[in-house]
Design an enzyme around this catalytic site. Structure first.
Site, PDB file in Angstrom:
ATOM      1  N   LYS A  93      16.831  -6.972  66.210  1.00 47.13           N
ATOM      2  CA  LYS A  93      15.948  -6.112  65.400  1.00 47.13           C
ATOM      3  C   LYS A  93      16.554  -5.970  63.999  1.00 47.13           C
ATOM      4  O   LYS A  93      17.360  -6.788  63.583  1.00 47.13           O
ATOM      5  CB  LYS A  93      15.763  -4.762  66.094  1.00 47.13           C
ATOM      6  CG  LYS A  93      14.977  -4.867  67.406  1.00 47.13           C
ATOM      7  CD  LYS A  93      13.532  -5.280  67.153  1.00 47.13           C
ATOM      8  CE  LYS A  93      12.736  -5.416  68.432  1.00 47.13           C
ATOM      9  NZ  LYS A  93      11.419  -6.013  68.189  1.00 47.13           N
ATOM     10  N   GLN A 115       4.578  -9.693  67.737  1.00 46.40           N
ATOM     11  CA  GLN A 115       4.578 -10.389  66.445  1.00 46.40           C
ATOM     12  C   GLN A 115       4.245 -11.864  66.644  1.00 46.40           C
ATOM     13  O   GLN A 115       3.478 -12.444  65.866  1.00 46.40           O
ATOM     14  CB  GLN A 115       5.929 -10.212  65.762  1.00 46.40           C
ATOM     15  CG  GLN A 115       6.175  -8.767  65.349  1.00 46.40           C
ATOM     16  CD  GLN A 115       7.514  -8.549  64.686  1.00 46.40           C
ATOM     17  OE1 GLN A 115       8.361  -9.446  64.648  1.00 46.40           O
ATOM     18  NE2 GLN A 115       7.737  -7.359  64.175  1.00 46.40           N
ATOM     19  N   ASP A 129      10.791  -0.143  70.156  1.00 48.81           N
ATOM     20  CA  ASP A 129      11.318   0.398  68.896  1.00 48.81           C
ATOM     21  C   ASP A 129      11.935   1.789  69.065  1.00 48.81           C
ATOM     22  O   ASP A 129      12.510   2.328  68.121  1.00 48.81           O
ATOM     23  CB  ASP A 129      10.195   0.482  67.858  1.00 48.81           C
ATOM     24  CG  ASP A 129       9.747  -0.898  67.403  1.00 48.81           C
ATOM     25  OD1 ASP A 129      10.555  -1.844  67.500  1.00 48.81           O
ATOM     26  OD2 ASP A 129       8.595  -1.025  66.964  1.00 48.81           O
ATOM     27  N   ARG A 170      15.747   3.101  61.989  1.00 53.62           N
ATOM     28  CA  ARG A 170      15.616   3.859  63.239  1.00 53.62           C
ATOM     29  C   ARG A 170      16.969   4.359  63.746  1.00 53.62           C
ATOM     30  O   ARG A 170      17.048   5.386  64.413  1.00 53.62           O
ATOM     31  CB  ARG A 170      14.899   3.032  64.300  1.00 53.62           C
ATOM     32  CG  ARG A 170      13.482   2.615  63.851  1.00 53.62           C
ATOM     33  CD  ARG A 170      12.584   2.321  65.029  1.00 53.62           C
ATOM     34  NE  ARG A 170      11.439   1.520  64.623  1.00 53.62           N
ATOM     35  CZ  ARG A 170      10.354   1.999  64.026  1.00 53.62           C
ATOM     36  NH1 ARG A 170      10.258   3.279  63.741  1.00 53.62           N
ATOM     37  NH2 ARG A 170       9.359   1.195  63.699  1.00 53.62           N
ATOM     38  N   LYS A 181       3.028   1.969  61.589  1.00 53.63           N
ATOM     39  CA  LYS A 181       3.466   0.800  60.802  1.00 53.63           C
ATOM     40  C   LYS A 181       2.728  -0.459  61.248  1.00 53.63           C
ATOM     41  O   LYS A 181       2.214  -1.209  60.408  1.00 53.63           O
ATOM     42  CB  LYS A 181       4.985   0.657  60.966  1.00 53.63           C
ATOM     43  CG  LYS A 181       5.606  -0.449  60.154  1.00 53.63           C
ATOM     44  CD  LYS A 181       7.051  -0.153  59.816  1.00 53.63           C
ATOM     45  CE  LYS A 181       8.000  -0.353  60.980  1.00 53.63           C
ATOM     46  NZ  LYS A 181       8.191  -1.774  61.331  1.00 53.63           N
ATOM     47  N   SER A 182       2.666  -0.687  62.538  1.00 54.91           N
ATOM     48  CA  SER A 182       2.025  -1.916  63.037  1.00 54.91           C
ATOM     49  C   SER A 182       0.550  -1.958  62.640  1.00 54.91           C
ATOM     50  O   SER A 182       0.034  -2.991  62.211  1.00 54.91           O
ATOM     51  CB  SER A 182       2.124  -1.971  64.562  1.00 54.91           C
ATOM     52  OG  SER A 182       3.463  -2.096  64.956  1.00 54.91           O
ATOM     53  N   ARG A 210      20.780  -3.440  67.594  1.00 56.87           N
ATOM     54  CA  ARG A 210      20.650  -2.012  67.945  1.00 56.87           C
ATOM     55  C   ARG A 210      21.481  -1.609  69.165  1.00 56.87           C
ATOM     56  O   ARG A 210      21.759  -0.419  69.337  1.00 56.87           O
ATOM     57  CB  ARG A 210      19.170  -1.651  68.161  1.00 56.87           C
ATOM     58  CG  ARG A 210      18.440  -1.596  66.835  1.00 56.87           C
ATOM     59  CD  ARG A 210      17.011  -1.114  66.950  1.00 56.87           C
ATOM     60  NE  ARG A 210      16.465  -0.963  65.606  1.00 56.87           N
ATOM     61  CZ  ARG A 210      15.179  -0.950  65.303  1.00 56.87           C
ATOM     62  NH1 ARG A 210      14.273  -1.079  66.267  1.00 56.87           N
ATOM     63  NH2 ARG A 210      14.784  -0.798  64.058  1.00 56.87           N
TER      64      ARG A 210
HETATM   65  C1  S3P Z   1       5.745  -5.158  66.043  1.00 56.64           C
HETATM   66  C2  S3P Z   1       6.182  -5.737  67.207  1.00 56.64           C
HETATM   67  C3  S3P Z   1       7.529  -5.505  67.765  1.00 56.64           C
HETATM   68  C4  S3P Z   1       8.185  -4.288  67.139  1.00 56.64           C
HETATM   69  C5  S3P Z   1       8.027  -4.245  65.653  1.00 56.64           C
HETATM   70  C6  S3P Z   1       6.569  -4.219  65.272  1.00 56.64           C
HETATM   71  C7  S3P Z   1       4.384  -5.470  65.568  1.00 56.64           C
HETATM   72  O1  S3P Z   1       8.324  -6.624  67.518  1.00 56.64           O
HETATM   73  O2  S3P Z   1       9.554  -4.248  67.474  1.00 56.64           O
HETATM   74  O3  S3P Z   1       8.664  -3.107  65.113  1.00 56.64           O
HETATM   75  O4  S3P Z   1       3.881  -4.752  64.688  1.00 56.64           O
HETATM   76  O5  S3P Z   1       3.791  -6.431  66.079  1.00 56.64           O
HETATM   77  P1  S3P Z   1       8.383  -7.890  68.524  1.00 56.64           P
HETATM   78  O6  S3P Z   1       7.077  -8.566  68.486  1.00 56.64           O
HETATM   79  O7  S3P Z   1       9.476  -8.755  67.977  1.00 56.64           O
HETATM   80  O8  S3P Z   1       8.726  -7.314  69.867  1.00 56.64           O
END
Ligand code: S3P
Length: 444
Positions: A347, A174, A320, A394, A26-27, A351
């Protein structure tokens, strides 16, 4: 469809076997679309995750004037418009359930010459955005949110941004990524220091698109004003989706399952370290590098698990995967404790609370704390029951795999959002050996 309408029914029994490939990361999928859009020339993406979150990013980029072809089976062709080529969208951009889309797009849009509005669903509309708006304002961006610092986001655009040297208070990929994307448009250098290592896909991919950046220890810096070159991105399978199967196969006697082509970037493999610490038998096979990201096949066989104190340093590297890890803990012999994970409360759902409620509903002693949880595990502790995922993908998948070794069926409510990160979960889980059915439920 209201998300309450989908219910999973899981009957105990069976084990996990065979070879499967879970959907794309996904990322990495989000970033491939965003950077492809900003690049000069065409970017070919394979293995793209066609889940609702990444499709929200894709739709937003189209609304900003980028030509994107979806060619089926994860093949996406992005006709980049260059860093200066985005056009104002005709309406607010709806990012659904996706926090990654919202936070990264805020950084990216802060540097544009035009205004944008970003909205999301009920869950996303509750999530904290000050972590990005505060540093972006320091760079010169004008962004309005609700008084609570939550979406909708109104990004003014049009102003000049200047680089900053930012010490992140929370370990967040993020936030780091939002600032680096804004930094592409800022004068001078933008530097971000992370308090603990977080996923580094943005940095790797910027380099793959030919954009110079530097990392010195925990500080990442880039200079604004450069260009990106269109490229190929091969998205590996998502370790966060693989995690449910790592847990399921560890728990069910007789299991021997191979997960193919999984991304094993060291900023993401905390789940493997934690499960191994609990006694799991996970092998990395055919380790290789694909387009700047480490990839391997993961072979997992049943093994008895024991409860552990999860080291704080592993928390950002498994952020995650805790819903799945909590299920492993419920079956592991003895106590598992987690601390230093307050981020789990903000989240897609809280969670810590939602997992504690669900585990308790299944008969497990699970005590939430401010920044973690204490779970008393053991064989036979998880009796079965009905749990509410609160629309959190999740949580829904974690309880689905919990059902295989339960004493009686596990019924999970509010599961439609599984499609945000793992389209085809029910079919793939059934193929691997889980006795699962999805059914339409009563809307609430
Ligand atoms: C992600 C960063 C994570 C993660 C999210 C995806 C990303 O969040 O929990 O599912 O793609 O950069 P955080 O930056 O808030 O930790």
């Amino acid at each position: 469809m209201h998300s309450s309408e989908l219910i999973f029914h899981v009957r105990p029994g069976g084990h996990m076997s065979g070879r499967i490939r879970v959907p794309g990361d996904k990322s990495i999928s989000h970033r491939a679309i965003m950077l492809g859009a900003l690049a000069d020339g065409v970017t070919e993406v394979s293995g793209f995750l066609e889940g609702a979150d990444c499709l929200a990013t894709l739709a937003a980029m189209r609304a900003l004037g980028v030509g994107i072809e979806t060619l089926g089976q994860g093949h996406v062709r992005v006709h980049g418009v260059g860093v200066d080529g985005l056009k104002p969208a005709a309406a607010a951009l709806d990012l659904g359930n996706s926090g990654t889309s919202m936070r990264l797009m805020t950084g990216l849009l802060a540097g544009q010459a035009f205004a944008s509005t970003l909205v999301g669903d009920a869950s996303l509309s509750r999530r904290p955005m000050r972590r990005v708006t505060e540093p972006l304002r320091t760079m010169g961006a004008e962004i309005d949110t609700t008084a609570d610092g939550t979406p909708p986001m109104r990004i003014q655009g049009g102003g000049a941004l200047s680089g900053i040297d930012y010490d992140m208070p929370v370990a967040s990929a993020q936030v780091k990524s939002a600032l680096l994307l804004a930094g592409l448009y800022a004068s001078g250098e933008t530097c971000v220091r992370e308090p603990a290592p977080t996923r580094d896909h943005t940095e790797r991919m910027l380099a793959g698109f030919g954009y110079a950046l530097s990392r010195t220890g925990d500080r990442i810096c880039l200079r604004g004003g450069g260009r990106l070159r269109g490229t190929r991105v091969d998205v590996p399978a998502d370790i966060s989706s693989a995690a449910f199967f790592l847990v399921a196969a560890s728990l069910a006697p007789g299991s021997d399952l191979t997960l193919e082509h999984v991304g094993v970037n060291p900023t993401r493999t905390g789940v493997i370290d934690i499960l191994r610490h609990m006694g799991a038998d996970i092998e990395l096979l055919a380790a290789r590098e694909v387009g700047g990201e480490p990839v391997a096949d993961l072979r997992v066989r049943h093994a008895p698990l024991r409860g552990v104190a999860i080291p704080d340093a592993l928390v950002p590297l498994a952020i995650d995967e805790f819903p799945a890890i909590f299920v492993a803990a419920a079956y592991a012999e003895g106590r598992t404790t987690l601390t230093g994970a307050a981020e789990l409360r903000v989240k897609e759902s809280d969670r810590i609370q939602v997992m504690a409620d669900g585990l308790q509903a299944c008969g497990v002693t699970a005590v939430p704390t401010a920044d973690g949880i204490v779970i008393e595990g053991g064989a036979g502790r998880l009796r079965g029951g009905t749990v509410n995922s609160h629309g959190d993908h999740r949580i829904a998948m974690a309880f689905a795999v919990a059902g295989q070794c339960a004493q009686s069926p596990v019924i999970i409510q509010d599961c439609a959002n599984v499609n945000t990160s793992f389209p085809g979960f029910v079919e793939l889980a059934a193929q691997a050996g889980l006795d699962i059915e999805a059914a339409a439920g009563v809307d609430t």
